[in-house]
Motif scaffolding. Structure first.
Motif, PDB file in Angstrom:
ATOM      1  N   ALA A  21     -45.503  11.952 -14.517  1.00  0.00           N
ATOM      2  CA  ALA A  21     -44.486  12.570 -13.655  1.00  0.00           C
ATOM      3  C   ALA A  21     -44.297  14.041 -14.011  1.00  0.00           C
ATOM      4  O   ALA A  21     -44.170  14.894 -13.125  1.00  0.00           O
ATOM      5  N   LEU A  22     -44.300  14.356 -15.286  1.00  0.00           N
ATOM      6  CA  LEU A  22     -44.158  15.751 -15.714  1.00  0.00           C
ATOM      7  C   LEU A  22     -45.364  16.584 -15.291  1.00  0.00           C
ATOM      8  O   LEU A  22     -45.209  17.727 -14.840  1.00  0.00           O
ATOM      9  N   SER A  25     -45.160  17.131 -11.501  1.00  0.00           N
ATOM     10  CA  SER A  25     -44.096  18.097 -11.210  1.00  0.00           C
ATOM     11  C   SER A  25     -44.524  19.509 -11.575  1.00  0.00           C
ATOM     12  O   SER A  25     -44.292  20.454 -10.819  1.00  0.00           O
ATOM     13  N   GLY A  26     -45.150  19.655 -12.730  1.00  0.00           N
ATOM     14  CA  GLY A  26     -45.617  20.976 -13.153  1.00  0.00           C
ATOM     15  C   GLY A  26     -46.662  21.526 -12.204  1.00  0.00           C
ATOM     16  O   GLY A  26     -46.618  22.702 -11.818  1.00  0.00           O
ATOM     17  N   TYR A  28     -47.055  20.781  -9.042  1.00  0.00           N
ATOM     18  CA  TYR A  28     -46.371  21.106  -7.789  1.00  0.00           C
ATOM     19  C   TYR A  28     -45.647  22.453  -7.893  1.00  0.00           C
ATOM     20  O   TYR A  28     -45.749  23.294  -7.008  1.00  0.00           O
ATOM     21  N   LEU A  29     -44.924  22.665  -8.979  1.00  0.00           N
ATOM     22  CA  LEU A  29     -44.178  23.911  -9.153  1.00  0.00           C
ATOM     23  C   LEU A  29     -45.106  25.117  -9.253  1.00  0.00           C
ATOM     24  O   LEU A  29     -44.823  26.179  -8.696  1.00  0.00           O
ATOM     25  N   LYS A  32     -46.443  25.851  -5.775  1.00  0.00           N
ATOM     26  CA  LYS A  32     -45.379  26.431  -4.956  1.00  0.00           C
ATOM     27  C   LYS A  32     -45.149  27.890  -5.336  1.00  0.00           C
ATOM     28  O   LYS A  32     -45.004  28.754  -4.470  1.00  0.00           O
TER      29      LYS A  32
END
Length: 87
Positions: A21-22, A25-26, A28-29, A32
């Protein structure tokens, strides 16, 4: 039932899920942030318009505007060449 949650196998699955999950998320960020940076960077055509406006208002000399136009012309050619490669 709660004893199962403290077993090594369950702990491994739990921490692997947290790590996954981390990482997602990383990723994705970062993507972005890269997209935001790309979209906020003006292209050569926009910059040339801005400098032309400054020149028209007398805030740039003829020589300064010619120099800027020469540099941005080269940048515009590179941008057009890279756009052609993508399509």
């Amino acid at each position: 039932m709660t004893e199962f949650l403290y077993s090594p196998g369950a702990q491994a699955v739990f921490w692997s899920a947290i790590l996954a999950a981390l990482l997602v998320s990383g990723f994705y960020l970062i993507q972005k942030a890269r997209g935001m940076r790309r979209s906020t960077t003006p292209n050569a055509s926009d910059l040339l318009t801005d400098f032309r406006n400054l020149h028209d208002r007398g805030q740039l000399s003829d020589q300064e505007f010619r120099d800027i136009k020469t540099m941005l012309g080269k940048k515009m050619q590179r941008e057009l060449a890279s756009d052609g490669d993508e399509g």
